[in-house]
Design an enzyme around this catalytic site. Sequence first.
Site, PDB file in Angstrom:
ATOM      1  N   SER A 135       0.865  -1.165   0.000  1.00  0.00           N
ATOM      2  CA  SER A 135       0.000   0.000   0.000  1.00  0.00           C
ATOM      3  C   SER A 135       0.907   1.221   0.000  1.00  0.00           C
ATOM      4  O   SER A 135       1.723   1.385   0.904  1.00  0.00           O
ATOM      5  CB  SER A 135      -0.866  -0.038   1.261  1.00  0.00           C
ATOM      6  N   GLU A 213     -11.055   0.340  -3.329  1.00  0.00           N
ATOM      7  CA  GLU A 213     -11.316   0.055  -1.918  1.00  0.00           C
ATOM      8  C   GLU A 213     -11.995   1.249  -1.250  1.00  0.00           C
ATOM      9  O   GLU A 213     -11.538   2.385  -1.371  1.00  0.00           O
ATOM     10  CB  GLU A 213      -9.976  -0.270  -1.229  1.00  0.00           C
ATOM     11  N   GLY A 290      -3.860  -4.201   6.201  1.00  0.00           N
ATOM     12  CA  GLY A 290      -2.830  -3.833   7.170  1.00  0.00           C
ATOM     13  C   GLY A 290      -3.170  -2.500   7.808  1.00  0.00           C
ATOM     14  O   GLY A 290      -3.977  -1.731   7.274  1.00  0.00           O
TER      15      GLY A 290
END
Length: 369
Positions: A135, A213, A290
């Site tokens: 990310s 997302e 995460g």
Amino acid sequence: MKIDRLTIRELRLDLKYPFETSFARVTEQQFLLLEAEIDGVSGHSECVADVAPGYSYETVRTAEHLIRDFLWPLAAASDYAHPEEVVPSFAPVRGHNMAKASIEMAVWDAFARIQNKPLAGVLGGTRARTVSGVSIGIQDTVEQLLDKIGLELSRGYRRIKIKIKPGWDVGVVRRVRERYPDMPLMVDANSAYTLADEPLFRELDQFGLMMIEQPLEHDDMWDHAALQRKISTPICLDESVHSVADARRAIEMGACRIINVKAGRVGGLAAARDIAVLAESHGIPVWCGGMLESGVGRAHNIHLSSLSGFSMPGDVAASDRYFTEEIIDPPVTVDPDGSLPIPEGAGIGFALREDVIRRHTLCETTLSR
Ligand code: OSB
Ligand code: MG
């Protein structure tokens, strides 16, 4: 299983690089590390609540308050046959999943260690390895982002997620796609948009993204369902899913085609596992998210990723991407092919570096039965 003692340590670690999302820019992480002692065996976990309530309403302070004043008294009055019983024992407390999960996850580690089995084994994991993605936060310039992507690809990571926000979205994705036409790419908006931005999401549809997302409000599945009907790119929910029931509702109403599973957000490893099982039965892939965890939270994420439903690359990257110092031994490393092995040792399968932990501990409390 009685938790004889629960030690809460508050740590601060410096990030190697600032991490910027649509809601915050952070340069360090402050978090709670928990140690649950059961029959002389210690289980460890990390609470993923942040200093500020940007991602979730929970914070380091609220988690510490909830654990000390509400959850510990309930845990201290319990004798658990299995870690699955921990979160149900917290039923009198509404919400505060991250605080609840942190106790549950420490008990899972202790439970696995008592049986001398890896955490993945007692969770029912079947994968020997998991595939890693990264990310990448919002950067100052697109050139910087392109360089960072190149670096992560050269390290083997198999999917790139970039954070987007209004003003750092379609134009950036276009430049990334021009440079890397075939790379598995996704975006994470952390709730920065509304349904009025539908034209923007239609534009994003042309870039072959694996998923978008959490584009819309953190607590709004209805609008996500409306948006999913209008675009072809799968929507992945993160912030909106706090339980197995939420996952079921999201799947039933078509609010997503993929789910990001984070044990802290959903209230523990048992709920995370149950969401993965439910999603798999509906043909919905999940992956492990995460929260910029230190090595302890990272280790839990790796074991969770061993479950069969976790069929897409997760945000479970090498620990040296994050902090200037490691609190576990050995560090989490990713192989050149972008995968990492599920540890085979007992519990989380990593040792804690007590000297490093001590140096970064701001305060410490031990609660006894
Ligand atoms: O939305 O997935 C998110 C980090 C902090 C809070 C929320 C999120 C993230 C990340 C980073 O995307 C994932 C990681 O590398 O730990
Ligand atoms: Mg997210």
